[in-house]
Design an enzyme around this catalytic site. Structure first.
Site: not given
Ligand code: NDP
Length: 279
Positions: A73, A109, A221
């Site tokens: 993206k 999104d 999500m």
């Molecule tokens: P990113 O990798 O960009 O971000 C991940 C985020 O999750 C960060 O804020 C990270 O925190 C946090 N995180 C990861 N593991 C943990 C944990 N164990 N406890 C707390 N926080 C955690 O991912 P995306 O933003 O791209 O995606 C996030 C979710 O959204 C995914 O599950 C994806 O499948 C879903 N999604 C769904 C869509 C839909 O159409 N339904 C569209 C896009 C995404 P930190 O910054 O501290 O690492």
């Protein structure tokens, strides 16, 4: 009739790595059938180091547009020659449209999430107290559309709190947004959105059950055949729950509108996907 006089189907694709799991071809095929649009939509596995080459090849083969998924993206954002306001705010692109003017980049999104919450779940944003968990790409993409709904307050909390603080500062001119540490969260919220990737690892962000009440919509999500650990936790604390399958279908409908100028009906498509997930 001479076969050459049939109109050629316009070509679209979802580009990702991996991409085999994508439901987008099924969704767009259903939209095309429903609206009588003649198009093809395929999955394209792009090499991790050559997203731009895959886009160029699609354009050369007559491609009219593409959806972009993990991990491209940001590459799509960099590649677009023109951006929508919401793509610029998100810093990421999930929809490309190719035409004589070049490559237009959009991000659907956030609109998909808002439509799923407001229209499909029937929960108003205006005047509501919203908690957004996470500060990655998905969270960033939904902030402007959420603030456009004029909530009373949007609180953003993230494991790495500096990222939440930076996002709150960036979006402060657009509405009432504040960053808080997980431990500092208190009171009940009308909407709690899990935009972290924690559910992928069957983990729960460190939040208290007291943030949920009977009036709360808890939204993850992520989606799957079974409710995520976050949704199970929210149910235990009295909330209504919804997963991200509706967001997926609604963001696709918004892409389809951008490409074809017609907005498909989503309810039957969402119901079909839900049934397929459960079977
Ligand atoms: P990113 O990798 O960009 O971000 C991940 C985020 O999750 C960060 O804020 C990270 O925190 C946090 N995180 C990861 N593991 C943990 C944990 N164990 N406890 C707390 N926080 C955690 O991912 P995306 O933003 O791209 O995606 C996030 C979710 O959204 C995914 O599950 C994806 O499948 C879903 N999604 C769904 C869509 C839909 O159409 N339904 C569209 C896009 C995404 P930190 O910054 O501290 O690492």
């Amino acid at each position: 009739m001479n076969p050459s006089s049939f109109p050629a189907a316009d070509r679209y694709a979802v580009i990702g790595h991996p991409v085999a799991h994508s439901k987008s071809p099924d969704i767009h095929a259903a939209f095309a059938r429903q609206t009588g649009q003649i198009l093809t939509y395929e999955k394209l596995l792009a090499p991790l180091d050559d997203f731009a080459g895959s886009v160029r090849a699609l354009i050369a083969a007559g491609g009219r547009g593409a959806n972009v998924t993990v991990p491209f993206k940001l590459d799509a954002f960099a590649l677009a020659t023109t951006l929508s306001d919401r793509a610029r705010a998100a810093g990421a692109v999930n929809t490309l449209r190719f035409d004589a003017a070049g490559v237009f980049g959009d991000n659907t999104d956030g609109a998909g999430l808002v439509t799923d919450i407001v229209v499909n779940a029937g929960v108003a944003l205006r005047g509501s107290r919203i908690l957004l968990l996470g500060a990655g790409g998905a969270a960033r993409g939904v902030i402007l559309p959420l603030l456009s709904g004029q909530p009373a307050q949007l609180v953003i909390a993230n494991r790495s709190s500096d990222k939440a603080i930076a996002l709150a500062a960036q979006f402060a001119p657009h509405g009432a947004i504040v960053a808080q540490d997980f431990a500092a969260l208190d009171g009940q919220f009308d909407i709690v959105i899990n935009a972290t990737a924690a559910s992928l690892a069957d983990a729960l962000p460190p939040i208290a059950g007291s943030l949920f009440g009977a009036h709360t919509l808890a939204y993850d999500m992520m989606y799957g055949a079974q409710p995520t650990i976050f949704l199970r936790f929210a149910v235990q604390h009295g909330a209504r729950v919804r997963d991200g399958l509706g967001m997926l279908v609604e963001q696709a409908a918004e892409s389809f509108l951008l490409w074809r100028g017609v907005r498909p009906e989503t309810a039957a498509v969402l119901a079909g996907l839900r049934a397929a997930l459960a079977s």
